[in-house]
Design a protein around this motif. Structure first.
Motif, short mmCIF file in Angstrom:
data_model
loop_
_atom_site.label_atom_id
_atom_site.label_comp_id
_atom_site.label_asym_id
_atom_site.label_seq_id
_atom_site.Cartn_x
_atom_site.Cartn_y
_atom_site.Cartn_z
N ASP A 478 -8.62 -1.29 -2.38
CA ASP A 478 -7.40 -1.70 -1.69
C ASP A 478 -6.24 -0.75 -1.99
N ASP A 479 -6.10 -0.36 -3.26
CA ASP A 479 -5.02 0.57 -3.63
C ASP A 479 -5.23 1.94 -2.99
N TRP A 480 -6.48 2.37 -2.91
CA TRP A 480 -6.77 3.64 -2.23
C TRP A 480 -6.33 3.57 -0.78
N ALA A 481 -6.62 2.44 -0.11
CA ALA A 481 -6.21 2.29 1.28
C ALA A 481 -4.69 2.35 1.42
N THR A 482 -3.99 1.74 0.49
CA THR A 482 -2.53 1.78 0.52
C THR A 482 -2.04 3.22 0.34
N ALA A 483 -2.63 3.93 -0.59
CA ALA A 483 -2.25 5.32 -0.82
C ALA A 483 -2.51 6.18 0.42
N GLU A 484 -3.64 5.99 1.05
CA GLU A 484 -4.00 6.80 2.21
C GLU A 484 -3.10 6.49 3.40
N LEU A 485 -2.78 5.21 3.63
CA LEU A 485 -1.88 4.88 4.72
C LEU A 485 -0.48 5.43 4.45
N ALA A 486 -0.05 5.35 3.19
CA ALA A 486 1.25 5.93 2.83
C ALA A 486 1.26 7.43 3.10
N ARG A 487 0.17 8.10 2.78
CA ARG A 487 0.09 9.55 3.02
C ARG A 487 0.14 9.83 4.53
N ASP A 488 -0.57 9.03 5.30
CA ASP A 488 -0.56 9.22 6.76
C ASP A 488 0.84 9.03 7.35
N LEU A 489 1.63 8.16 6.74
CA LEU A 489 2.96 7.86 7.26
C LEU A 489 4.05 8.71 6.62
N GLY A 490 3.64 9.68 5.80
CA GLY A 490 4.61 10.58 5.19
C GLY A 490 5.30 10.03 3.96
N ARG A 491 4.80 8.93 3.41
CA ARG A 491 5.39 8.34 2.20
C ARG A 491 4.69 8.92 0.97
#
Length: 752
Positions: A478-491
């Motif tokens: 779950d944390d990996w998914a959060t990190a990857e979505l954040a990366r995709d959104l420029g966060r």
């Protein structure tokens, strides 16, 4: 007129031995479809107004020939809703249901599985309007059970198994000496019709307290036969929360309202005595709403109104054909029937809950309204199906997936429960790994409020359990998914934070999983929820590059072979169902092809249950076109397992949910065509034998050397070709066919 009621249809039952008819035996002897064409008894004297219809139906049935039936078969006609309805195999029901529909109108029997029905049962309790789809515990649903019997009929109601038929959206059976029950469903409404074989007083009973989980509350808002309303509250699956539901029913006799009032007795059971004639048709038309009784009445009047049962069935059949027909495989009738039956189960959940005016309740109990053109979904079982079913919907139902994704985002608004809340709008199971599903859909081009999803996922991280080894791995995913979505959104700041958090499980993995100890093959060892340490060893699939680097590719492949050679694999539960596909990802595509083909087509040993390891493994098909349908102890888990089957037959698999690519292997069909929408078609074809040596995969002539294909490339359409060559080498992994294991007699489920 609906084809469902025009012709008799094949059913998986045997006329002489209904209690065990069609059971799949462990030696595979019964693996094929056992079909008979039911012969219905002559119709009774019809009442005025019904003569022409019933005579026409019987006449059309007599004129139908097998050739005519075959020529008119559509995907929906090939579906067998009885698959997975025997005992504890699959935990499914033949209930009438529309694609992604709340209404699951079907039989309740004694004994019953978790969905209220057992194919071996011969005693009928009644017909209820909701049920979960292969989701374990004691199931959930069973709301508003209706029964009708002659007042002078003693003893239990017996089912005439020879008469029992079902197709997507409809169910039909005779019972109790000839009463005919027929039902059809729309998204949120259903029609239940009883036809009487003789004159006499019948008792119509409606039980608001019937439930497969705990019934927490039930009350009648109206007892008028023209608008009978109930307010219901029951436990969700595993009674981890509660759902609130409202119903509105109308009772008709021979198509006309009767303007009577039902009486109530013990446990709020509502009863109506009806003096009937032979051929009389008694109908109960019911709508469901998450909001209130007014909403339920609006659903009923909008979705079915005054339509005939045949018209409702025909519309739902057309809906199923639109959904199922987006994939057209080649192959034998049996192969296509099992494929479409599996795809049918995939397309039952989640369910759409909007009333006609767009109103619905959220998981906090508040009334919300969907924007025009949007739909709210619920009925989650994400721990079970985020790996397979949700990615399959993203591929085959991208438009619907946008609404599903936005519905998941809405769960975070008030703080998402990992299981369910006390105010769920409909029966549900659990919502862990919603963030992984959202990342997966985002990367596959499905539009939703990704920024709101990210905020919810980041906040949700602090609520995740991290005590046991499996909890640490699942939270890391779950944390990996959060990190990857954040990366995709420029966060990048958030991405860095959650990447570190996701990787914090690694020391534990080295200690516990890199070299499993003496308890490595013990189910629930060290507090695992289900499964063994060996099975959870492969769970951090999102971190496969690190796992490969840490262990070494050759050694990791050797350990994968050991995992299968030692009989440690479990196909009956989700934690390790991705493992056969890992060989291809690590450079051994043939091992994946052999394992997948064996699982799809042959009896294999199934030694595990959710609570322990069997002293003698069950041996049988993992997927079969029979009432047993699945291995012992294998739930379909809201399309989780049947989606695995669909992907495997197509030769694709989403190995890492959250990454937009698929492993490619040998497809079961020589050719499958997938309608991608907007005029695009993807053809998946096999050039060579199904059991041949896999030599190449290519998309539109471009080789795929790593046997993986990007989702975006598939969406452009074209032809995915998998080439195989004839070989005489024996490559089947031996432990998957343990001939020393025994099968329980008659395919009966073992107590657990």
């Amino acid at each position: 007129m609906s084809e469902y009621f025009r012709y008799p249809t094949p059913v998986n039952t045997a006329a002489s031995t209904p209690a065990k008819a069609g059971a799949q035996l462990g030696d595979g002897a019964n693996g094929g479809l056992r079909s008979v064409t039911p012969t219905f008894p002559p119709g009774p004297r019809p009442s005025p107004g019904w003569s022409g219809l019933r005579t026409g139906l019987l006449f059309a049935a007599m004129l139908a020939t097998p050739a005519a039936l075959t020529a008119q078969q559509t995907p929906a006609d090939l579906v067998d809703p009885f698959v997975g309805t025997l005992a504890d195999f699959g935990q499914l029901s033949p209930a009438a249901v529309a694609p992604f529909g709340m209404m699951q109108l079907g039989p309740d029997t004694s004994p019953a599985n978790h969905a209220g029905y057992d194919h071996a049962a011969t005693t009928l309790l009644g017909f209820s309007h909701t049920r979960g789809v292969g989701v374990g515990c004691g199931g959930a649903g069973g709301d508003l059970m209706i029964s009708l019997r002659y007042a002078d009929k003693p003893g239990p109601a017996r089912i005439d198994k020879r008469s029992e038929t079902a197709r997507p959206g409809v169910y039909r059976v005779r019972y109790d000496g000839g009463i005919l029950a027929e039902m059809a469903a729309t998204r949120g409404a259903g029609v239940l019709r009883f036809t009487l074989p003789r004159a006499g007083t019948v008792d119509l009973r409606i039980d608001p307290r019937h439930s497969y989980s705990k019934r927490l509350a039930a009350s009648w808002a109206s007892l008028a036969s023209d608008d009978l309303r109930a307010d219901l509250v029951a436990g969700t699956v595993c009674d981890q929360g509660a759902y609130h539901l409202h119903s509105a029913s109308r009772i008709l006799v021979n198509g006309r309202p009767i303007h009577q009032r039902l009486t109530t007795g013990a446990n709020d059971l509502a009863t109506l005595h009806i003096a009937g004639k032979a051929g009389d048709a008694i109908e109960i038309r019911t709508g469901l709403s998450t909001v209130d009784g007014r909403g339920a009445a609006s659903v009923r009047d909008t979705e079915i109104g005054s339509k005939s049962l045949a018209a409702v069935a025909s519309e739902t059949r057309a809906g199923w054909n639109r959904v199922l027909g987006r994939v057209v495989p080649s192959g034998s009738r049996g192969q296509r029937a099992l494929f479409y039956t599996s795809l049918y189960r995939v397309m039952e959940t989640p369910v759409a809950i909007d009333d006609p005016d767009g109103r619905h309740r959220d998981n906090g109990g508040a009334v919300q309204t969907s924007p025009k053109g949007r739909t709210r979904y619920t009925n989650w079982s994400l721990w079970d199906n985020y790996r397979t079913q949700m990615p399959l919907l993203a591929l085959l139902q991208p438009e619907r997936s946008a609404d599903i994704a936005q519905s998941l985002v809405a769960l975070y608004a008030g703080g998402k429960a990992q299981w369910s809340t006390p105010n769920e709008p409909f029966l549900t199971v659990r919502t862990e790994h919603a963030g992984i599903a959202l990342l997966d859909m985002h990367r596959k081009g499905i539009a939703f409020d990704a920024a709101a999803a990210l905020a919810g996922m980041a906040a949700d991280s602090d609520t995740l359990k991290r005590g046991t080894p499996d909890e640490q791995i699942e939270a890391a995913y779950d944390d990996w998914a959060t990190a990857e979505l954040a990366r995709d959104l420029g966060r990048t700041d958030l991405a860095k934070k959650f990447t570190a958090k996701a990787q914090s499980y690694r020391p534990m993995w080295r200690s516990v999983f890199q070299t499993p100890g003496a308890d490595g093959d013990v189910v629930k060892a060290r507090g695992l929820y289900q499964g063994t340490l060996w099975q959870y060893r492969w769970a951090p699939i999102f971190d496969l590059p690190w796992m490969t680097q840490t262990v070494g590719r050759d050694r990791l492949l050797g350990e994968l072979h050991h995992f299968f050679d030692a009989g440690l694999f479990n196909m009956t539960n989700e934690p390790d169902i991705q493992v056969p596909w890992m060989f291809a990802a690590l450079g051994q595509p043939q091992a994946t092809a052999d394992l997948v083909r064996t699982i799809l087509t042959k009896p294999i040993a199934h030694p595990y249950t959710n609570s322990g390891k069997l002293p003698v493994p069950f041996v049988g098909r993992s997927f079969a076109l029979s009432p047993q349908g699945f291995a012992d102890g294998m739930d379909d888990d809201a399309g989780g397992m049947t989606a695995w089957y669909v992907f495997a037959t197509l030769g694709l698999y989403p190995l890492v949910p959250g990454e937009p690519w698929y492993v490619v292997t040998t497809p079961a069909f020589a050719r499958s065509d997938i309608d991608l929408g907007k005029g695009r078609t993807l053809t998946i074809q096999r050039s060579g034998p199904e059991d041949g040596r896999i030599t190449q995969a290519s998309l539109n002539g471009r080789p795929l050397p790593n046997y993986r294909v990007q989702h975006a490339d598939l969406l452009r359409g074209g032809t995915l070709t998998i080439t195989t060559t004839v070989t005489t080498a024996t490559r089947i992994v031996p432990q998957l066919q343990d001939v020393a294991a025994k099968t329980p007699k008659h395919g009966a489920s073992r107590p657990r």
